[in-house]
Design an enzyme around this catalytic site. Structure first.
Site, PDB file in Angstrom:
ATOM      1  N   GLU A  34       0.891  -1.159   0.000  1.00 29.24           N
ATOM      2  CA  GLU A  34       0.000   0.000   0.000  1.00 29.24           C
ATOM      3  C   GLU A  34       0.923   1.201   0.000  1.00 29.24           C
ATOM      4  O   GLU A  34       1.438   1.592   1.040  1.00 29.24           O
ATOM      5  CB  GLU A  34      -0.900   0.020   1.243  1.00 29.24           C
ATOM      6  CG  GLU A  34      -1.757   1.287   1.348  1.00 29.24           C
ATOM      7  CD  GLU A  34      -2.355   1.505   2.742  1.00 29.24           C
ATOM      8  OE1 GLU A  34      -2.369   2.677   3.185  1.00 29.24           O
ATOM      9  OE2 GLU A  34      -2.776   0.516   3.391  1.00 29.24           O
TER      10      GLU A  34
ATOM     11  N   ARG B 276       1.076  10.145   0.287  1.00 26.40           N
ATOM     12  CA  ARG B 276       1.356  11.162   1.299  1.00 26.40           C
ATOM     13  C   ARG B 276       2.599  11.989   0.959  1.00 26.40           C
ATOM     14  O   ARG B 276       2.948  12.901   1.720  1.00 26.40           O
ATOM     15  CB  ARG B 276       1.563  10.505   2.664  1.00 26.40           C
ATOM     16  CG  ARG B 276       0.352   9.752   3.179  1.00 26.40           C
ATOM     17  CD  ARG B 276       0.611   9.063   4.499  1.00 26.40           C
ATOM     18  NE  ARG B 276      -0.397   8.050   4.769  1.00 26.40           N
ATOM     19  CZ  ARG B 276      -0.335   7.159   5.759  1.00 26.40           C
ATOM     20  NH1 ARG B 276       0.714   7.158   6.578  1.00 26.40           N
ATOM     21  NH2 ARG B 276      -1.274   6.258   5.906  1.00 26.40           N
TER      22      ARG B 276
ATOM     23  N   THR C 269      -4.182   6.071   1.350  1.00 24.37           N
ATOM     24  CA  THR C 269      -4.472   7.481   1.593  1.00 24.37           C
ATOM     25  C   THR C 269      -4.943   8.164   0.323  1.00 24.37           C
ATOM     26  O   THR C 269      -4.637   9.332   0.052  1.00 24.37           O
ATOM     27  CB  THR C 269      -3.242   8.208   2.203  1.00 24.37           C
ATOM     28  OG1 THR C 269      -2.580   7.331   3.118  1.00 24.37           O
ATOM     29  CG2 THR C 269      -3.641   9.460   2.954  1.00 24.37           C
TER      30      THR C 269
ATOM     31  N   LYS D 233     -10.994  -2.204   4.879  1.00 24.36           N
ATOM     32  CA  LYS D 233      -9.833  -1.865   5.706  1.00 24.36           C
ATOM     33  C   LYS D 233     -10.355  -1.470   7.080  1.00 24.36           C
ATOM     34  O   LYS D 233     -11.141  -0.527   7.193  1.00 24.36           O
ATOM     35  CB  LYS D 233      -9.066  -0.717   5.047  1.00 24.36           C
ATOM     36  CG  LYS D 233      -7.977  -0.096   5.894  1.00 24.36           C
ATOM     37  CD  LYS D 233      -7.104   0.876   5.109  1.00 24.36           C
ATOM     38  CE  LYS D 233      -6.093   1.562   5.988  1.00 24.36           C
ATOM     39  NZ  LYS D 233      -4.970   2.194   5.226  1.00 24.36           N
TER      40      LYS D 233
HETATM   41  C1  3PG Z   1      -2.306   2.988   7.134  1.00 23.15           C
HETATM   42  O1  3PG Z   1      -2.358   3.863   6.302  1.00 23.15           O
HETATM   43  O2  3PG Z   1      -2.861   1.943   7.019  1.00 23.15           O
HETATM   44  C2  3PG Z   1      -1.586   3.223   8.406  1.00 23.15           C
HETATM   45  O3  3PG Z   1      -0.661   4.201   8.248  1.00 23.15           O
HETATM   46  C3  3PG Z   1      -0.949   1.982   8.937  1.00 23.15           C
HETATM   47  O4  3PG Z   1      -0.781   2.182  10.271  1.00 23.15           O
HETATM   48  P1  3PG Z   1       0.601   1.859  10.993  1.00 23.15           P
HETATM   49  O5  3PG Z   1       1.572   2.871  10.519  1.00 23.15           O
HETATM   50  O6  3PG Z   1       0.262   1.999  12.459  1.00 23.15           O
HETATM   51  O7  3PG Z   1       1.009   0.475  10.630  1.00 23.15           O
END
Ligand code: 3PG
Length: 220
Positions: free
Chosen positions: A46, A50, A74, A134
């Site tokens: 993923e 960002r 995101t 998710k």
């Molecule tokens: C995401 O976008 O899924 C999160 O940033 C993942 O969370 P984590 O950084 O706590 O693993």
């Protein structure tokens, strides 16, 4: 309504069981990063939208590491969905659920798993044919016990969940035995600072450690 996530793609992600969440600052890091994850047995990412480098990083991975399952994260606007498809994304996710983003993903033919945290989120996701969801932020919201309680009324609908947010090699096994969990994800596999430092061997080791936990924990 047809599923918002192509079944063969969902099966591939479920087969590995793990998705690395990536924040990439430099395009030059994309290919060695993808190869480091693959060497550790992680073949799904993923790549979060960002950073300014994200889309070009995705293009570089598509061109040089085509065996990596490329997701974007995101993705919070319809425009980002279109850009992600143009850059070679195979699927998209978001921390939350935005009907305009889901409509854009359906329009673009992009498999998409929105972020959910409440029964209302689940019901809106169902409106768009989303059955792979998710669950975010997983750990801060109470982890699997919360997910089970919150999603129980929908158990007859065949929903599958990908928990993200606060997961790591220590707590990931607590999710794996549950049949509603399709896969897990998080940034612990390739933290931003390790990517920036080019610590590819460390990332491969983190990936391999978690892939082994999945193999030893999941019902075969
Ligand atoms: C995401 O976008 O899924 C999160 O940033 C993942 O969370 P984590 O950084 O706590 O693993």
């Amino acid at each position: 309504m047809n599923s918002m996530f192509a079944p063969p793609l969902a099966s591939s992600i479920e087969k590995t069981g793990i998705v690395a969440v990536l924040v990439v600052d430099e395009v030059k890091d994309a290919v060695p990063l993808a190869r480091a994850l693959l060497s550790g047995g992680v073949n799904a990412i993923e790549l979060t939208l960002r950073t300014p480098a994200a889309l070009d990083a995705l293009k570089a991975i598509k061109a040089n590491v085509p065996e990596m399952l490329r997701g974007v994260g995101t993705s919070v606007t319809g425009e980002q969905v279109a850009q992600a498809v143009g850059a070679g994304a195979a699927f998209g996710v978001a921390p939350g659920l935005n009907p305009r983003v889901l409509a854009a993903a359906r329009e673009a033919g992009l498999s998409f798993a929105p972020g959910i945290l409440t029964p209302s989120d689940i019901e809106t996701a169902l409106e768009y044919g989303c059955k792979l969801l998710k669950f975010f932020p997983a750990e801060p919201s109470g982890g699997l016990p919360y997910l089970k309680a919150m999603s129980a009324p929908y158990n007859h609908l065949g929903l599958r969940f990908v928990p993200l947010g606060g997961l790591n090699a220590k707590n990931m096994a607590s999710y794996l035995a549950d049949p509603c969990i399709a896969a897990l994800g998080g940034s612990w596999l390739a933290p931003r600072e390790l990517i920036r430092a080019g610590q590819w061997a460390k990332i491969t080791a983190l990936a391999a450690e978690s892939v082994q936990i999945i193999k030893s924990t999941r019902p075969q």
